[in-house]
Design an enzyme around this catalytic site. Structure first.
Site, PDB file in Angstrom:
ATOM      1  N   ARG A 124      27.164  -5.320  25.440  1.00 13.89           N
ATOM      2  CA  ARG A 124      27.939  -5.649  24.241  1.00 13.89           C
ATOM      3  C   ARG A 124      27.908  -4.429  23.329  1.00 13.89           C
ATOM      4  O   ARG A 124      27.155  -3.495  23.582  1.00 13.89           O
ATOM      5  CB  ARG A 124      27.410  -6.892  23.549  1.00 13.89           C
ATOM      6  CG  ARG A 124      25.981  -6.779  23.060  1.00 13.89           C
ATOM      7  CD  ARG A 124      25.530  -8.041  22.326  1.00 13.89           C
ATOM      8  NE  ARG A 124      24.102  -7.978  22.041  1.00 13.89           N
ATOM      9  CZ  ARG A 124      23.411  -8.947  21.477  1.00 13.89           C
ATOM     10  NH1 ARG A 124      24.001 -10.081  21.138  1.00 13.89           N
ATOM     11  NH2 ARG A 124      22.126  -8.819  21.244  1.00 13.89           N
ATOM     12  N   ASN A 162      29.322  -9.293  14.825  1.00 12.61           N
ATOM     13  CA  ASN A 162      27.909  -9.644  14.933  1.00 12.61           C
ATOM     14  C   ASN A 162      27.084  -8.389  14.762  1.00 12.61           C
ATOM     15  O   ASN A 162      27.208  -7.443  15.537  1.00 12.61           O
ATOM     16  CB  ASN A 162      27.601 -10.254  16.304  1.00 12.61           C
ATOM     17  CG  ASN A 162      26.214 -10.863  16.355  1.00 12.61           C
ATOM     18  OD1 ASN A 162      25.933 -11.832  15.652  1.00 12.61           O
ATOM     19  ND2 ASN A 162      25.335 -10.286  17.145  1.00 12.61           N
ATOM     20  N   GLU A 163      26.278  -8.388  13.712  1.00 12.60           N
ATOM     21  CA  GLU A 163      25.342  -7.286  13.493  1.00 12.60           C
ATOM     22  C   GLU A 163      26.016  -5.909  13.573  1.00 12.60           C
ATOM     23  O   GLU A 163      25.678  -5.084  14.427  1.00 12.60           O
ATOM     24  CB  GLU A 163      24.151  -7.381  14.452  1.00 12.60           C
ATOM     25  CG  GLU A 163      23.324  -8.633  14.208  1.00 12.60           C
ATOM     26  CD  GLU A 163      22.027  -8.687  15.001  1.00 12.60           C
ATOM     27  OE1 GLU A 163      21.941  -8.007  16.045  1.00 12.60           O
ATOM     28  OE2 GLU A 163      21.107  -9.403  14.577  1.00 12.60           O
ATOM     29  N   GLU A 320      20.203 -15.950  11.644  1.00  8.84           N
ATOM     30  CA  GLU A 320      19.488 -16.034  12.923  1.00  8.84           C
ATOM     31  C   GLU A 320      18.008 -15.815  12.695  1.00  8.84           C
ATOM     32  O   GLU A 320      17.615 -14.918  11.949  1.00  8.84           O
ATOM     33  CB  GLU A 320      19.935 -14.925  13.883  1.00  8.84           C
ATOM     34  CG  GLU A 320      21.337 -15.011  14.404  1.00  8.84           C
ATOM     35  CD  GLU A 320      21.637 -13.832  15.341  1.00  8.84           C
ATOM     36  OE1 GLU A 320      20.683 -13.266  15.930  1.00  8.84           O
ATOM     37  OE2 GLU A 320      22.810 -13.474  15.461  1.00  8.84           O
ATOM     38  N   TRP A 328      13.119  -9.444  23.810  1.00  9.00           N
ATOM     39  CA  TRP A 328      13.389  -8.002  23.798  1.00  9.00           C
ATOM     40  C   TRP A 328      12.238  -7.189  23.236  1.00  9.00           C
ATOM     41  O   TRP A 328      12.386  -5.988  23.025  1.00  9.00           O
ATOM     42  CB  TRP A 328      14.670  -7.727  23.020  1.00  9.00           C
ATOM     43  CG  TRP A 328      14.824  -8.511  21.749  1.00  9.00           C
ATOM     44  CD1 TRP A 328      15.495  -9.691  21.599  1.00  9.00           C
ATOM     45  CD2 TRP A 328      14.289  -8.198  20.457  1.00  9.00           C
ATOM     46  NE1 TRP A 328      15.413 -10.130  20.299  1.00  9.00           N
ATOM     47  CE2 TRP A 328      14.681  -9.239  19.580  1.00  9.00           C
ATOM     48  CE3 TRP A 328      13.511  -7.153  19.961  1.00  9.00           C
ATOM     49  CZ2 TRP A 328      14.321  -9.253  18.227  1.00  9.00           C
ATOM     50  CZ3 TRP A 328      13.155  -7.176  18.609  1.00  9.00           C
ATOM     51  CH2 TRP A 328      13.561  -8.215  17.766  1.00  9.00           C
ATOM     52  N   GLU A 368      19.819 -12.832  28.030  1.00  7.25           N
ATOM     53  CA  GLU A 368      18.974 -13.454  26.998  1.00  7.25           C
ATOM     54  C   GLU A 368      18.413 -14.807  27.412  1.00  7.25           C
ATOM     55  O   GLU A 368      18.038 -15.610  26.571  1.00  7.25           O
ATOM     56  CB  GLU A 368      19.782 -13.567  25.697  1.00  7.25           C
ATOM     57  CG  GLU A 368      20.140 -12.196  25.165  1.00  7.25           C
ATOM     58  CD  GLU A 368      20.692 -12.218  23.746  1.00  7.25           C
ATOM     59  OE1 GLU A 368      21.623 -12.995  23.511  1.00  7.25           O
ATOM     60  OE2 GLU A 368      20.179 -11.466  22.910  1.00  7.25           O
ATOM     61  N   LYS A 369      18.315 -15.029  28.731  1.00 10.36           N
ATOM     62  CA  LYS A 369      17.901 -16.359  29.186  1.00 10.36           C
ATOM     63  C   LYS A 369      16.443 -16.665  28.877  1.00 10.36           C
ATOM     64  O   LYS A 369      16.050 -17.825  28.858  1.00 10.36           O
ATOM     65  CB  LYS A 369      18.180 -16.535  30.670  1.00 10.36           C
ATOM     66  CG  LYS A 369      17.568 -15.490  31.571  1.00 10.36           C
ATOM     67  CD  LYS A 369      18.035 -15.728  33.004  1.00 10.36           C
ATOM     68  CE  LYS A 369      17.735 -14.539  33.892  1.00 10.36           C
ATOM     69  NZ  LYS A 369      18.514 -13.340  33.502  1.00 10.36           N
ATOM     70  N   PHE A 370      15.641 -15.643  28.628  1.00 11.50           N
ATOM     71  CA  PHE A 370      14.237 -15.907  28.295  1.00 11.50           C
ATOM     72  C   PHE A 370      13.991 -15.897  26.785  1.00 11.50           C
ATOM     73  O   PHE A 370      12.854 -15.809  26.337  1.00 11.50           O
ATOM     74  CB  PHE A 370      13.314 -14.933  29.022  1.00 11.50           C
ATOM     75  CG  PHE A 370      13.412 -15.077  30.515  1.00 11.50           C
ATOM     76  CD1 PHE A 370      13.242 -16.321  31.113  1.00 11.50           C
ATOM     77  CD2 PHE A 370      13.715 -13.988  31.317  1.00 11.50           C
ATOM     78  CE1 PHE A 370      13.361 -16.473  32.495  1.00 11.50           C
ATOM     79  CE2 PHE A 370      13.836 -14.130  32.693  1.00 11.50           C
ATOM     80  CZ  PHE A 370      13.664 -15.376  33.288  1.00 11.50           C
TER      81      PHE A 370
HETATM   82  C1  GLA Z   1      20.481 -10.513  17.637  1.00 15.82           C
HETATM   83  C2  GLA Z   1      21.879 -10.957  18.009  1.00 15.82           C
HETATM   84  C3  GLA Z   1      21.932 -12.210  18.803  1.00 15.82           C
HETATM   85  C4  GLA Z   1      20.833 -12.256  19.826  1.00 15.82           C
HETATM   86  C5  GLA Z   1      19.518 -12.101  19.125  1.00 15.82           C
HETATM   87  C6  GLA Z   1      18.334 -12.204  20.055  1.00 15.82           C
HETATM   88  O1  GLA Z   1      20.070 -10.900  16.399  1.00 15.82           O
HETATM   89  O2  GLA Z   1      22.705 -11.098  16.882  1.00 15.82           O
HETATM   90  O3  GLA Z   1      23.194 -12.280  19.446  1.00 15.82           O
HETATM   91  O4  GLA Z   1      20.995 -11.240  20.737  1.00 15.82           O
HETATM   92  O5  GLA Z   1      19.468 -10.849  18.518  1.00 15.82           O
HETATM   93  O6  GLA Z   1      17.120 -12.099  19.381  1.00 15.82           O
END
Ligand code: GLA
Length: 667
Positions: A124, A162-163, A320, A328, A368-370
């Site tokens: 992404r 997003n971010e 979030e 991660w 991100e499955k974990f």
């Molecule tokens: C970020 C992203 C999310 C996700 C989380 C995982 O904050 O915005 O899409 O990847 O991290 O911790």
């Protein structure tokens, strides 16, 4: 008695006008699941008290499978389902993850690293923030969404992208290089002005044509620091231009629905959020615990206070965080029982009017499955699920807190430009880092149960009795004048070492260090004396410093503590200078732990009679107490009621180990 501090901000308007509750929910990625699962999702959301979900953040390829061909049927059905269940939607523009067709069509829209490597897809944020192709494609999908869902009754908030400033914050590709030159032309107008600002007489860098200028790509030596600073500014602005494009389209197509984008306050170096704050309708933030840190709840508090401050003291949305471990970090430590609830309510205590998670349902597939979720792979017979349901009930009991303002006792200066500048190469010590000083002072204040607002150096500081300026290496002349005025007006200013050294171009302020603050501090720094790795210096106050010392000459300041040993033995280490109605304190070495605690104990802050590990924040008429310890604590006061348990309190309150109580003096 827990003191109520004086610095209340007036009660704010509702965070999201069409949501009359504290927001509760998370990122919801229904496109990862067959539609049969959606009904179960909606039912379980109701069970948990979820009232807001962020939808479509990574759905571009599902919404626009090929260029200009849109498939909105699934999103129509999903939004209708959410609405039928009384769950509002924070609808995203999916522009943080361009689809594969985009990268194939526009390979020159990929971001490049500083080393010149183009970054690939299958991930992404694979886009160059300055790419006109990206801009056109992002505007296309944003417009389609804005037109189609402007009047959908579920949509109460737009979630742009997003971010911004995440993995592709700084792009060094040829497209970015051209955009950087345009940005420089707008800023400087003439090459003479740029050459002067960048000090290009140094190392034969004088430019005779705009086309000679490049981003600060990897070079044989350190690159011109003024060029580096402008590249940071340009990059933050490039992302901001992308946000503005989406926001303006959404404002036009969907009037009355606020637009947000999720910030990463305190953890994102590359975006100057002070600049961004005025551009968003709702300040929202993502925060993830540094799971391995023992006191990570203090770092959380700092990020929450910074978010509130960027929001101008008004409520904000925690967009979030995580119910448990992330996926991660090197070791993704699970949250302990009670920790997720404490984390959530700590954000609420510090001004959040909404508590959201990444993500609603744990992914089965993908990177991100974990990562933990509100609904784990194990389903509803799990501790996390039970905690999620219980948190939903607590938030419902906490509605009266919504919209109220947090009161702070002191301010700390936070400046992204100083962060950028301090950590450029070839500084006097590699141990000069921005976050370290911010966190150290913040933690010391937190341990004294003091609530902090953050402020930019140019802000009106007059309401704060105490302002701390950690790691303020870059300080403009006008910001320095602001600090001088603050002290002259009666404030107490604390300045940490290596502050007030350079201006906005990383040029040393004229004369002896610290040029910007010499007069207000009443001293001169004759020489920097960085210490060896691991070397400590003793002060006659009993404190110990490391990393840094300085040879100070006093010019009106008085000595609070002197060096006993080390390269500045016998010379002043900590000083105080009466200036106008106030005073300016200077700390010329790195104090940490007990030494910094001892230092902050002398700053005249309110003394709060609470055990270590207990966090207290005043929000509106509520005293929110978070007990991070393993023992029950008694909080002295004249409390009459508690919101979460709905129980009466007879004066002093008991906060059980690991729990949170929201106390009120009224019934
Ligand atoms: C970020 C992203 C999310 C996700 C989380 C995982 O904050 O915005 O899409 O990847 O991290 O911790």
């Amino acid at each position: 008695m827990v003191q109520v501090s004086q610095l209340a901000v007036p009660q704010a308007a509702p965070l999201i006008p069409r949501l009359d509750r504290i927001a509760y929910g998370g990122d919801y990625n229904p496109e990862q699941w067959p539609e049969e699962v959606w009904a179960e999702d909606a039912a379980l959301m109701r069970e948990a008290g979820v009232n807001l979900v962020s939808v479509g953040i990574f759905s571009w390829a599902m919404l626009e499978p090929t260029p200009g061909r849109y498939e909105f049927g699934w999103l129509d059905r999903l939004l209708d389902l959410m609405h039928a269940h009384g769950i509002a939607v924070d609808l995203a523009t999916p522009t943080a993850a361009p689809p594969p067709w985009f990268l194939r069509a526009f390979p020159d829209a990929r971001p490049w690293t500083r080393e010149g490597t183009p970054l690939g897809g299958g991930a992404r944020q694979t886009f160059c923030p300055s790419s006109p192709h990206y801009g056109a494609a992002a505007a296309g999908i944003t417009s389609e969404l804005g037109r189609r869902y402007a009047d959908h009754p579920a949509v109460v908030l737009w979630h742009s992208h997003n971010e911004y400033g995440g993995a592709n914050a700084l792009c060094y590709c040829p497209v970015s290089a051209a955009a950087f030159r345009e940005w420089l032309i707008t800023k400087y107008q003439t090459l003479e002005a740029l050459n002067a600002a960048w000090g290009t007489t140094f190392w034969s860098q004088r430019y005779s044509d705009w086309e000679e200028i490049a981003p600060p790509i990897v070079a044989p030596t350190a690159v011109n620091p003024a060029q580096e600073l402008d590249f940071y500014r340009f990059s933050s602005d490039a992302h901001l231009a992308n946000f503005r494009r989406e926001r303006d389209l959404l404002h036009t197509l969907s009037p009355g629905i606020p637009v947000t984008t999720n910030f990463m306050l305190a953890n994102c170096k590359n975006i100057d959020y002070w600049t961004w704050a005025a551009e968003v309708d709702v300040i929202s933030n993502d925060h993830y615990l540094q799971a391995e840190r023992p006191d990570n709840h203090i770092e959380l508090a700092m990020c929450a206070d910074l978010t509130r401050s960027v929001a101008g003291g008004t409520p904000w949305l925690l967009m979030e965080h995580s119910t448990g471990s992330v996926n991660w970090q090197p070791r993704n430590i699970a949250k302990k029982p009670g920790e997720m609830v404490r984390n959530s309510l700590a954000h609420l205590a510090r001004g959040a009017d909404g508590i959201m998670f990444f993500q609603w349902r744990a992914s089965r597939i993908g990177a991100e499955k974990f990562h933990s979720a509100m609904l784990p792979h194990g389903g509803t017979d799990t501790r996390i699920w039970r905690d999620v349901v219980s948190l939903g009930a607590s938030l419902s009991a906490l509605q009266p807190v919504r919209g109220t303002a947090v009161t702070a006792d002191a301010a700390m200066l936070w400046d992204w430009e100083s962060w950028w500048a301090l950590e450029l190469p070839w500084r006097p010590s590699s141990e000069l880092t921005f976050r370290e000083r911010q966190e150290a002072f913040y933690e010391a204040l937190w341990r004294r149960h003091v609530t902090v607002d953050f402020a930019r150096p140019s802000a009106d500081l007059s309401k704060y009795p105490l302002v701390i300026a950690p790691a303020s290496y870059l300080l403009t002349a006008s910001a320095a004048a602001n600090l001088r005025e603050y002290v002259a007006g009666g404030g107490t200013l604390v300045v940490s070492y290596f502050s007030g050294i350079v201006d906005e171009n990383d040029a040393v302020h004229p004369g002896a260090y610290p040029g910007a603050l010499r007069d207000v501090l009443g001293l001169r720094v004759e020489e920097f004396l960085p210490l060896h790795a691991g070397e400590a210096v003793a002060l006659d106050s009993g404190m110990v410093g490391d990393v840094w010392a300085e040879r100070l000459q006093l010019d009106g300041a008085t000595v609070l503590a002197s060096y006993v040993d080390g390269p500045a033995a016998g010379l002043p280490a900590i000083t105080s200078h009466a200036y106008g109605e106030g005073r300016a304190i200077y700390v010329s070495t790195r104090l940490t732990g007990e030494s910094l605690d001892a230092f902050t104990a002398g700053l005249g802050l309110p003394a709060r009679d609470l055990p270590a590990g207990v966090e207290v924040v005043r929000r509106g008429d509520y005293t929110i107490v978070l007990n991070h310890t393993d023992a029950d604590v008694s909080v002295p006061g004249s409390f009459a009621s508690e919101l979460i348990t709905g129980s009466a309190v007879d004066g002093n309150a008991v906060v059980p180990a690991g729990e949170v109580r929201v106390l009120h003096a009224g019934a």
